[in-house]
Design an enzyme around this catalytic site. Structure first.
Site, PDB file in Angstrom:
ATOM      1  N   HIS A   1     -31.686 -26.217 -17.449  1.00  0.00           N
ATOM      2  CA  HIS A   1     -30.517 -26.920 -18.002  1.00  0.00           C
ATOM      3  C   HIS A   1     -30.575 -28.388 -17.604  1.00  0.00           C
ATOM      4  O   HIS A   1     -30.630 -28.712 -16.420  1.00  0.00           O
ATOM      5  CB  HIS A   1     -29.213 -26.297 -17.479  1.00  0.00           C
ATOM      6  CG  HIS A   1     -28.819 -25.048 -18.189  1.00  0.00           C
ATOM      7  ND1 HIS A   1     -27.543 -24.559 -18.195  1.00  0.00           N
ATOM      8  CD2 HIS A   1     -29.551 -24.184 -18.949  1.00  0.00           C
ATOM      9  CE1 HIS A   1     -27.494 -23.445 -18.915  1.00  0.00           C
ATOM     10  NE2 HIS A   1     -28.711 -23.198 -19.374  1.00  0.00           N
TER      11      HIS A   1
ATOM     12  N   TYR B   1     -17.374 -26.244 -16.893  1.00  0.00           N
ATOM     13  CA  TYR B   1     -16.363 -26.116 -15.842  1.00  0.00           C
ATOM     14  C   TYR B   1     -15.055 -26.659 -16.410  1.00  0.00           C
ATOM     15  O   TYR B   1     -15.015 -27.806 -16.860  1.00  0.00           O
ATOM     16  CB  TYR B   1     -16.755 -26.935 -14.601  1.00  0.00           C
ATOM     17  CG  TYR B   1     -17.958 -26.401 -13.842  1.00  0.00           C
ATOM     18  CD1 TYR B   1     -19.258 -26.649 -14.279  1.00  0.00           C
ATOM     19  CD2 TYR B   1     -17.784 -25.660 -12.680  1.00  0.00           C
ATOM     20  CE1 TYR B   1     -20.350 -26.163 -13.575  1.00  0.00           C
ATOM     21  CE2 TYR B   1     -18.879 -25.171 -11.968  1.00  0.00           C
ATOM     22  CZ  TYR B   1     -20.152 -25.427 -12.418  1.00  0.00           C
ATOM     23  OH  TYR B   1     -21.228 -24.938 -11.727  1.00  0.00           O
TER      24      TYR B   1
ATOM     25  N   PRO C   1     -17.696 -21.278  -4.655  1.00  0.00           N
ATOM     26  CA  PRO C   1     -18.795 -21.273  -5.641  1.00  0.00           C
ATOM     27  C   PRO C   1     -18.761 -22.420  -6.648  1.00  0.00           C
ATOM     28  O   PRO C   1     -19.693 -22.556  -7.434  1.00  0.00           O
ATOM     29  CB  PRO C   1     -18.619 -19.915  -6.344  1.00  0.00           C
ATOM     30  CG  PRO C   1     -17.213 -19.501  -6.093  1.00  0.00           C
ATOM     31  CD  PRO C   1     -16.807 -20.121  -4.793  1.00  0.00           C
TER      32      PRO C   1
ATOM     33  N   LYS D   1     -23.615 -23.863  -4.895  1.00  0.00           N
ATOM     34  CA  LYS D   1     -24.484 -24.272  -3.789  1.00  0.00           C
ATOM     35  C   LYS D   1     -24.878 -23.141  -2.824  1.00  0.00           C
ATOM     36  O   LYS D   1     -25.799 -23.295  -2.028  1.00  0.00           O
ATOM     37  CB  LYS D   1     -23.789 -25.370  -2.958  1.00  0.00           C
ATOM     38  CG  LYS D   1     -23.719 -26.696  -3.668  1.00  0.00           C
ATOM     39  CD  LYS D   1     -25.058 -27.399  -3.655  1.00  0.00           C
ATOM     40  CE  LYS D   1     -25.183 -28.460  -4.705  1.00  0.00           C
ATOM     41  NZ  LYS D   1     -25.982 -28.107  -5.873  1.00  0.00           N
TER      42      LYS D   1
ATOM     43  N   TYR E   1     -25.147 -32.067  -7.749  1.00  0.00           N
ATOM     44  CA  TYR E   1     -25.243 -30.797  -8.489  1.00  0.00           C
ATOM     45  C   TYR E   1     -26.688 -30.318  -8.572  1.00  0.00           C
ATOM     46  O   TYR E   1     -26.955 -29.128  -8.408  1.00  0.00           O
ATOM     47  CB  TYR E   1     -24.630 -30.956  -9.885  1.00  0.00           C
ATOM     48  CG  TYR E   1     -24.384 -29.626 -10.567  1.00  0.00           C
ATOM     49  CD1 TYR E   1     -23.239 -28.878 -10.286  1.00  0.00           C
ATOM     50  CD2 TYR E   1     -25.303 -29.095 -11.470  1.00  0.00           C
ATOM     51  CE1 TYR E   1     -23.013 -27.651 -10.896  1.00  0.00           C
ATOM     52  CE2 TYR E   1     -25.089 -27.870 -12.083  1.00  0.00           C
ATOM     53  CZ  TYR E   1     -23.946 -27.158 -11.789  1.00  0.00           C
ATOM     54  OH  TYR E   1     -23.730 -25.932 -12.390  1.00  0.00           O
TER      55      TYR E   1
HETATM   56  P1  RFL Z   1     -26.141 -12.181   1.420  1.00  0.00           P
HETATM   57  O1  RFL Z   1     -26.559 -12.250  -0.008  1.00  0.00           O
HETATM   58  O2  RFL Z   1     -24.739 -11.852   1.750  1.00  0.00           O
HETATM   59  O3  RFL Z   1     -27.109 -11.107   2.110  1.00  0.00           O
HETATM   60  C1  RFL Z   1     -26.908 -10.638   3.428  1.00  0.00           C
HETATM   61  C2  RFL Z   1     -27.507  -9.252   3.548  1.00  0.00           C
HETATM   62  O4  RFL Z   1     -27.335  -8.792   4.890  1.00  0.00           O
HETATM   63  C3  RFL Z   1     -26.913  -7.431   4.864  1.00  0.00           C
HETATM   64  N1  RFL Z   1     -26.220  -7.113   6.118  1.00  0.00           N
HETATM   65  C4  RFL Z   1     -26.795  -6.430   7.135  1.00  0.00           C
HETATM   66  N2  RFL Z   1     -28.011  -5.908   7.282  1.00  0.00           N
HETATM   67  C5  RFL Z   1     -28.286  -5.277   8.452  1.00  0.00           C
HETATM   68  N3  RFL Z   1     -27.379  -5.133   9.463  1.00  0.00           N
HETATM   69  C6  RFL Z   1     -26.131  -5.635   9.338  1.00  0.00           C
HETATM   70  N4  RFL Z   1     -25.243  -5.486  10.317  1.00  0.00           N
HETATM   71  C7  RFL Z   1     -25.795  -6.329   8.155  1.00  0.00           C
HETATM   72  N5  RFL Z   1     -24.684  -6.950   7.710  1.00  0.00           N
HETATM   73  C8  RFL Z   1     -24.958  -7.418   6.475  1.00  0.00           C
HETATM   74  C9  RFL Z   1     -26.030  -7.354   3.632  1.00  0.00           C
HETATM   75  O5  RFL Z   1     -25.911  -6.014   3.163  1.00  0.00           O
HETATM   76  C10 RFL Z   1     -26.776  -8.250   2.656  1.00  0.00           C
HETATM   77  O6  RFL Z   1     -27.726  -7.540   1.879  1.00  0.00           O
HETATM   78  O7  RFL Z   1     -26.483 -13.533   2.185  1.00  0.00           O
HETATM   79  P2  RFL Z   1     -27.709 -14.576   1.981  1.00  0.00           P
HETATM   80  O8  RFL Z   1     -29.020 -13.839   1.860  1.00  0.00           O
HETATM   81  O9  RFL Z   1     -27.549 -15.606   3.010  1.00  0.00           O
HETATM   82  O10 RFL Z   1     -27.471 -15.187   0.530  1.00  0.00           O
HETATM   83  C11 RFL Z   1     -26.339 -15.991   0.254  1.00  0.00           C
HETATM   84  C12 RFL Z   1     -25.940 -15.868  -1.217  1.00  0.00           C
HETATM   85  O11 RFL Z   1     -25.823 -14.489  -1.532  1.00  0.00           O
HETATM   86  C13 RFL Z   1     -24.611 -16.587  -1.523  1.00  0.00           C
HETATM   87  O12 RFL Z   1     -24.558 -17.822  -0.847  1.00  0.00           O
HETATM   88  C14 RFL Z   1     -24.429 -16.876  -3.025  1.00  0.00           C
HETATM   89  O13 RFL Z   1     -24.325 -15.691  -3.752  1.00  0.00           O
HETATM   90  C15 RFL Z   1     -23.180 -17.735  -3.269  1.00  0.00           C
HETATM   91  N6  RFL Z   1     -22.881 -17.938  -4.704  1.00  0.00           N
HETATM   92  C16 RFL Z   1     -23.573 -18.886  -5.439  1.00  0.00           C
HETATM   93  N7  RFL Z   1     -24.577 -19.610  -4.879  1.00  0.00           N
HETATM   94  C17 RFL Z   1     -25.308 -20.504  -5.632  1.00  0.00           C
HETATM   95  O14 RFL Z   1     -26.214 -21.145  -5.071  1.00  0.00           O
HETATM   96  N8  RFL Z   1     -25.061 -20.710  -6.969  1.00  0.00           N
HETATM   97  C18 RFL Z   1     -24.082 -20.019  -7.617  1.00  0.00           C
HETATM   98  O15 RFL Z   1     -23.957 -20.179  -8.828  1.00  0.00           O
HETATM   99  C19 RFL Z   1     -23.273 -19.094  -6.853  1.00  0.00           C
HETATM  100  N9  RFL Z   1     -22.307 -18.382  -7.430  1.00  0.00           N
HETATM  101  C20 RFL Z   1     -21.874 -17.199  -5.323  1.00  0.00           C
HETATM  102  C21 RFL Z   1     -21.596 -17.456  -6.701  1.00  0.00           C
HETATM  103  C22 RFL Z   1     -21.159 -16.227  -4.631  1.00  0.00           C
HETATM  104  C23 RFL Z   1     -20.154 -15.516  -5.278  1.00  0.00           C
HETATM  105  N10 RFL Z   1     -19.469 -14.536  -4.513  1.00  0.00           N
HETATM  106  C24 RFL Z   1     -19.227 -13.226  -4.960  1.00  0.00           C
HETATM  107  C25 RFL Z   1     -19.204 -14.781  -3.129  1.00  0.00           C
HETATM  108  C26 RFL Z   1     -20.614 -16.753  -7.350  1.00  0.00           C
HETATM  109  C27 RFL Z   1     -19.862 -15.808  -6.638  1.00  0.00           C
HETATM  110  C28 RFL Z   1     -18.768 -15.112  -7.411  1.00  0.00           C
HETATM  111  C1  PHB Z   2     -22.566 -18.095 -12.024  1.00  0.00           C
HETATM  112  O1  PHB Z   2     -23.236 -18.112 -13.065  1.00  0.00           O
HETATM  113  O2  PHB Z   2     -22.269 -17.026 -11.453  1.00  0.00           O
HETATM  114  C2  PHB Z   2     -22.090 -19.365 -11.463  1.00  0.00           C
HETATM  115  C3  PHB Z   2     -22.526 -20.566 -12.000  1.00  0.00           C
HETATM  116  C4  PHB Z   2     -22.060 -21.772 -11.475  1.00  0.00           C
HETATM  117  C5  PHB Z   2     -21.186 -21.763 -10.430  1.00  0.00           C
HETATM  118  C6  PHB Z   2     -20.754 -20.563  -9.863  1.00  0.00           C
HETATM  119  C7  PHB Z   2     -21.205 -19.356 -10.387  1.00  0.00           C
HETATM  120  O3  PHB Z   2     -20.726 -22.939  -9.945  1.00  0.00           O
END
Ligand code: RFL
Ligand code: PHB
Length: 389
Positions: free
Chosen positions: A72, A200, A292, A296, A383
């Site tokens: 993008h 957004y 989110p 990041k 971004y």
């Molecule tokens: P995770 O993905 O939470 O993985 C951690 C893993 O550790 C396990 N765990 C354990 N394992 C062993 N023993 C224990 N005691 C444990 N406790 C936990 C868990 O089961 C899990 O599998 O962390 P990690 O790897 O640091 O990754 C981080 C990302 O997942 C997170 O920052 C992103 O998803 C945030 N996020 C977004 N980030 C972006 O860069 N771009 C985006 O567009 C974006 N959109 C989002 C998001 C997060 C969202 N939510 C639901 C919080 C959109 C949403 C809606």
């Molecule tokens: C997503 O596609 O889940 C998404 C994209 C951009 C954001 C947050 C979530 O800023």
């Protein structure tokens, strides 16, 4: 069992670190408390910075990402019913790639299996010990049998609710937190995205986001109350609310369909400092959370892992400085991403307690943003992702 680095958590941080370490000949095990299917079932991030893509290249797991990911060059912000485009590529020379976290995790899991690297899923009662001395250990149970892993270092990649940060004495941690008074209700659906780039939306009923996973799969969000429940939202109610927040012409082009997944996420900013305690190193959501809005979270997790990989590689290559510098290097980038995510969140959402003055501040900032090349460049630079220095 004995290894060099024991990695707790098989989210994107843990799996990417494992892959990069293996490329550098550093032995590692990944220990995850959930099943692989559960980890893959969590619908999360969708936008990858160029530095994240480059790390996935270095880990040798990016072939499908380059085939199927959607580059993008721009992103849209909508306010006052008008859509405005930020030319990310024109302003920075960089772009972002739309490719779901689920797919990144899938590719990392496949590569780990293909390389025959040790991974334990469904580990129960995971505990860590000895990280403040010279003999760190990880303990877990599997099918009722207790296992102990001796290692040189522990990488805490176990997310916000994990055991690693919780094992550090409270007095050794500085915690910084801001909880926002709203959440995001997200829907995934097999319908073509309403626009080829993300939108957004700032609206008086609340924020909305039009995102996507592919040309045929969309991801949409609407700001909701913190105590709202997914059960309160039928698919129809969700689509109607989203349409209300889009300009009429855009709403008219929206294709709706049955939701594949629907969930509510609270919004939070959080940083734990430092990210190293003796032989324990935290990375990703274990150390910090961003709302989110700036996309990041996953990207910060990846840059932490990039810094940590360099630090371990330097250590095993015979130079001591990398491990000592890790926390400071990672935090310098994290705080800038925290600032950007907080700013985007503050700019785009409806805050329940905002006075008319606050609303005018948001409006004036958005007006200014699109009248100033400098302001748009600031947004674009952040971004697409700040450099890893
Ligand atoms: P995770 O993905 O939470 O993985 C951690 C893993 O550790 C396990 N765990 C354990 N394992 C062993 N023993 C224990 N005691 C444990 N406790 C936990 C868990 O089961 C899990 O599998 O962390 P990690 O790897 O640091 O990754 C981080 C990302 O997942 C997170 O920052 C992103 O998803 C945030 N996020 C977004 N980030 C972006 O860069 N771009 C985006 O567009 C974006 N959109 C989002 C998001 C997060 C969202 N939510 C639901 C919080 C959109 C949403 C809606
Ligand atoms: C997503 O596609 O889940 C998404 C994209 C951009 C954001 C947050 C979530 O800023």
């Amino acid at each position: 069992m004995k290894t060099q680095v024991a990695i707790i958590g098989a989210g994107p941080s843990g799996l990417l670190l494992g892959q990069l370490l293996a490329k550098s000949g550093i032995a590692n095990i990944v220990i995850e408390q959930r099943s692989a299917a559960y980890v893959l079932g969590r619908i999360r991030a969708g936008v990858l910075e160029q530095t994240t893509v480059e790390l996935l290249d270095q880990a040798g797991v990016s072939a499908r990402l380059h085939r199927e990911g959607l580059p993008h060059d721009g992103v849209e912000l909508c306010f006052g019913g008008q859509r405005h485009r930020i030319d990310l590529h024109g302003l920075t020379g960089k772009r972002v790639t739309v490719y779901g976290q689920t797919e990144v995790t899938h590719d990392l899991m496949d590569a780990r299996t293909a390389a025959g690297l040790p991974t334990v899923y469904e580990a129960q009662n995971v505990r860590i010990s000895g990280f403040d001395g010279t003999q760190p250990q990880v303990h877990y149970e599997l099918d009722g049998v207790t296992h102990d892993v001796s290692c040189d270092f522990i990488a805490g990649c176990d997310g916000y609710h994990g055991v690693c940060r919780a094992s550090v004495p409270a007095a050794s941690l500085n915690l910084h937190e801001r909880v926002y008074p709203f959440g995001w209700l997200g829907v995934l659906a097999d319908v073509p995205p309403v626009n080829h780039e993300l939108i957004y939306v700032h609206h008086e009923r609340g924020f909305a986001l039009c995102s996507q996973r592919s040309h045929t799969r969309s991801r949409y969000y609407v700001q909701c109350a913190l105590d709202d429940k997914v059960e309160n939202w039928s698919d129809d109610a969700f689509w109607n609310e989203l349409k209300c927040r889009l300009p009429a012409a855009t709403a008219a082009e929206l294709t709706t369909g049955p939701s594949l997944e629907k969930s509510i996420a609270p919004l939070r900013s959080f940083v734990a400092e430092p990210m190293r305690f003796g032989r324990l190193f935290l990375a990703g959501d274990a150390a910090h959370i961003v709302p989110p809005t700036g996309a990041k979270g996953l990207n910060l997790a990846a840059s932490d892992v990039g810094f940590l990989w360099q630090a371990f590689s330097e250590h095993y290559g015979g130079s001591a400085g990398g491990l000592d510098a890790y926390s400071q290097r990672a935090l310098a980038r994290i705080w800038k991403a925290e600032r950007f995510s907080w700013w985007m969140t503050s700019l785009m959402h409806k805050f329940p307690d905002t006075s008319s003055f606050g609303q005018h501040m948001q409006q004036a900032e958005l007006d200014y943003l699109f009248s100033s090349q400098a302001a748009m460049t600031v947004l674009a630079e952040n971004y697409v992702g700040l450099p890893m220095v």
